[in-house]
Design a protein around this motif. Structure first.
Motif, mmCIF file in Angstrom:
data_model
loop_
_atom_site.group_PDB
_atom_site.id
_atom_site.type_symbol
_atom_site.label_atom_id
_atom_site.label_comp_id
_atom_site.label_asym_id
_atom_site.label_seq_id
_atom_site.Cartn_x
_atom_site.Cartn_y
_atom_site.Cartn_z
ATOM 1 N N PRO A 54 -5.277 19.695 1.625
ATOM 2 C CA PRO A 54 -3.851 19.898 1.902
ATOM 3 C C PRO A 54 -3.225 18.687 2.596
ATOM 4 C CG PRO A 54 -5.174 21.085 3.483
ATOM 5 C CD PRO A 54 -6.123 20.507 2.475
ATOM 6 N N LYS A 55 -1.901 18.632 2.551
ATOM 7 C CA LYS A 55 -1.175 17.565 3.235
ATOM 8 C C LYS A 55 -1.263 17.773 4.739
ATOM 9 C CE LYS A 55 2.260 16.044 -0.044
ATOM 10 N NZ LYS A 55 3.674 15.836 -0.293
ATOM 11 N N ARG A 56 -1.371 16.671 5.451
ATOM 12 C CA ARG A 56 -1.373 16.722 6.914
ATOM 13 C C ARG A 56 0.065 16.640 7.409
ATOM 14 N NH1 ARG A 56 -5.501 12.196 8.567
ATOM 15 N NH2 ARG A 56 -4.302 11.091 7.015
ATOM 16 N N THR A 57 0.242 16.689 8.695
ATOM 17 C CA THR A 57 1.584 16.707 9.261
ATOM 18 C C THR A 57 2.351 15.422 8.967
ATOM 19 O OG1 THR A 57 0.683 15.922 11.353
ATOM 20 C CG2 THR A 57 1.007 18.298 11.114
ATOM 21 N N GLY A 58 1.672 14.305 8.847
ATOM 22 C CA GLY A 58 2.346 13.049 8.552
ATOM 23 C C GLY A 58 2.753 12.915 7.104
ATOM 24 N N GLY A 59 2.305 13.813 6.246
ATOM 25 C CA GLY A 59 2.663 13.784 4.835
ATOM 26 C C GLY A 59 1.532 13.324 3.942
ATOM 27 N N GLY A 60 0.554 12.618 4.487
ATOM 28 C CA GLY A 60 -0.572 12.155 3.679
ATOM 29 C C GLY A 60 -1.667 13.201 3.621
ATOM 30 N N ARG A 61 -2.669 12.915 2.811
ATOM 31 C CA ARG A 61 -3.812 13.828 2.699
ATOM 32 C C ARG A 61 -5.021 13.210 3.387
ATOM 33 N NH1 ARG A 61 -2.314 17.736 -0.808
ATOM 34 N NH2 ARG A 61 -0.611 17.240 -2.195
ATOM 35 N N LEU A 62 -5.967 14.051 3.783
ATOM 36 C CA LEU A 62 -7.157 13.577 4.468
ATOM 37 C C LEU A 62 -8.009 12.721 3.518
ATOM 38 C CD1 LEU A 62 -8.708 13.577 7.086
ATOM 39 C CD2 LEU A 62 -9.850 15.661 6.357
ATOM 40 N N TYR A 63 -8.109 13.148 2.262
ATOM 41 C CA TYR A 63 -8.879 12.419 1.251
ATOM 42 C C TYR A 63 -7.971 12.116 0.064
ATOM 43 C CZ TYR A 63 -12.647 14.461 3.958
ATOM 44 O OH TYR A 63 -13.472 14.836 4.989
ATOM 45 N N TYR B 81 0.813 -1.217 0.000
ATOM 46 C CA TYR B 81 0.000 0.000 0.000
ATOM 47 C C TYR B 81 0.849 1.269 0.000
ATOM 48 C CZ TYR B 81 -3.532 3.394 1.328
ATOM 49 O OH TYR B 81 -4.358 4.479 1.353
ATOM 50 N N ILE B 82 1.861 1.329 0.847
ATOM 51 C CA ILE B 82 2.711 2.520 0.926
ATOM 52 C C ILE B 82 3.754 2.444 -0.180
ATOM 53 C CG2 ILE B 82 4.344 3.797 2.364
ATOM 54 C CD1 ILE B 82 2.834 2.677 4.786
ATOM 55 N N LYS B 83 3.784 3.472 -0.993
ATOM 56 C CA LYS B 83 4.657 3.486 -2.159
ATOM 57 C C LYS B 83 5.686 4.612 -2.031
ATOM 58 C CE LYS B 83 1.264 1.301 -5.069
ATOM 59 N NZ LYS B 83 0.915 0.425 -4.009
ATOM 60 N N PRO B 84 6.784 4.535 -2.768
ATOM 61 C CA PRO B 84 7.780 5.628 -2.745
ATOM 62 C C PRO B 84 7.177 6.944 -3.229
ATOM 63 C CG PRO B 84 8.684 3.671 -3.795
ATOM 64 C CD PRO B 84 7.235 3.403 -3.581
ATOM 65 N N ASP B 85 7.762 8.054 -2.790
ATOM 66 C CA ASP B 85 7.252 9.384 -3.152
ATOM 67 C C ASP B 85 7.254 9.619 -4.659
ATOM 68 O OD1 ASP B 85 6.857 9.948 -0.495
ATOM 69 O OD2 ASP B 85 8.779 10.977 -0.255
ATOM 70 N N GLU B 86 8.189 8.991 -5.376
ATOM 71 C CA GLU B 86 8.274 9.189 -6.820
ATOM 72 C C GLU B 86 7.008 8.703 -7.536
ATOM 73 O OE1 GLU B 86 10.834 7.540 -5.221
ATOM 74 O OE2 GLU B 86 12.299 9.145 -5.194
ATOM 75 N N VAL B 87 6.304 7.743 -6.937
ATOM 76 C CA VAL B 87 5.072 7.234 -7.552
ATOM 77 C C VAL B 87 4.031 8.351 -7.602
ATOM 78 C CG1 VAL B 87 3.199 5.564 -7.320
ATOM 79 C CG2 VAL B 87 5.539 4.855 -6.882
ATOM 80 N N GLY B 88 3.950 9.147 -6.533
ATOM 81 C CA GLY B 88 3.024 10.278 -6.526
ATOM 82 C C GLY B 88 3.380 11.299 -7.590
ATOM 83 N N ILE B 89 4.674 11.520 -7.791
ATOM 84 C CA ILE B 89 5.118 12.458 -8.834
ATOM 85 C C ILE B 89 4.704 11.936 -10.204
ATOM 86 C CG2 ILE B 89 7.165 13.466 -9.931
ATOM 87 C CD1 ILE B 89 8.458 13.405 -7.094
ATOM 88 N N TRP B 90 4.889 10.620 -10.435
ATOM 89 C CA TRP B 90 4.485 10.027 -11.709
ATOM 90 C C TRP B 90 2.972 10.141 -11.920
ATOM 91 C CZ3 TRP B 90 7.216 8.768 -15.783
ATOM 92 C CH2 TRP B 90 8.574 8.484 -15.639
#
Length: 164
Positions: A152-161, A121-130
């Motif tokens: 917006p991004k939350r403090t943990g780095g993820g988004r609420l939705y 489920y958790i993927k590298p940040d580059e996947v989001g860029i792609w």
């Protein structure tokens, strides 16, 4: 014959005992009644200031939600109306790339990430860029920036939705 070394045992024990005495002295310090009143007054003022600031921020937020915004078509709306409209259309999440479609396994293959599992489920940040490059940049330029603004991004780095 060996000479006996001189030890400063009493001095060392005095040094070890002195910090404890300092803390004991700090615990036994008495505060006068006037100082207690002054401290309570200052803490009350600080709490009152934060309450006032919070109320002012809420008022500004309410005012912004009710401000009229003129749209490109000539009609007007408000941020509160747009937020309510978007919240009403929020739908349950359905994955856009189910496991039957090898989207993530192809991204992992192209990046040479053979040691990583694309089903994880958790993927590298580059996947989001792609994903941003391949999907959201096909829409008009305002789509991705608007999604980022409303989600917006939350403090943990993820988004609420999820953006969908």
């Amino acid at each position: 014959m060996k000479k006996a070394k001189k030890t400063n045992a009493p001095a060392e024990t005095d040094n070890l005992a002195s910090p404890g005495l300092l803390f004991e002295n700090l615990r036994n310090v008495e505060i006068s009644h006037e100082e207690k009143l002054e401290r309570s007054l200052l803490s009350g003022l600080l709490l009152q200031q934060t309450d006032t600031l919070n109320r002012q921020r809420l008022e500004l937020k309410k005012q912004r939600d009710h401000e009229a915004i003129e749209l490109l078509g000539g009609s007007t709306t408000s941020l509160g109306t747009l937020k309510a409209l978007i919240a009403a259309k929020r739908q349950p999440y359905e994955p856009r790339f189910p496991r039957s479609i090898p989207f993530f396994s192809e991204i992992y293959r192209l990046n040479g990430w053979h040691h990583l599992d694309p089903a994880y489920y958790i993927k590298p940040d580059e996947v989001g860029i792609w994903i941003n490059e391949l999907i959201y940049n096909r829409f008009s330029q305002e789509v991705l920036s608007t999604l980022r603004m409303f989600n917006p991004k939350r403090t943990g780095g993820g988004r609420l939705y999820k953006h969908f």
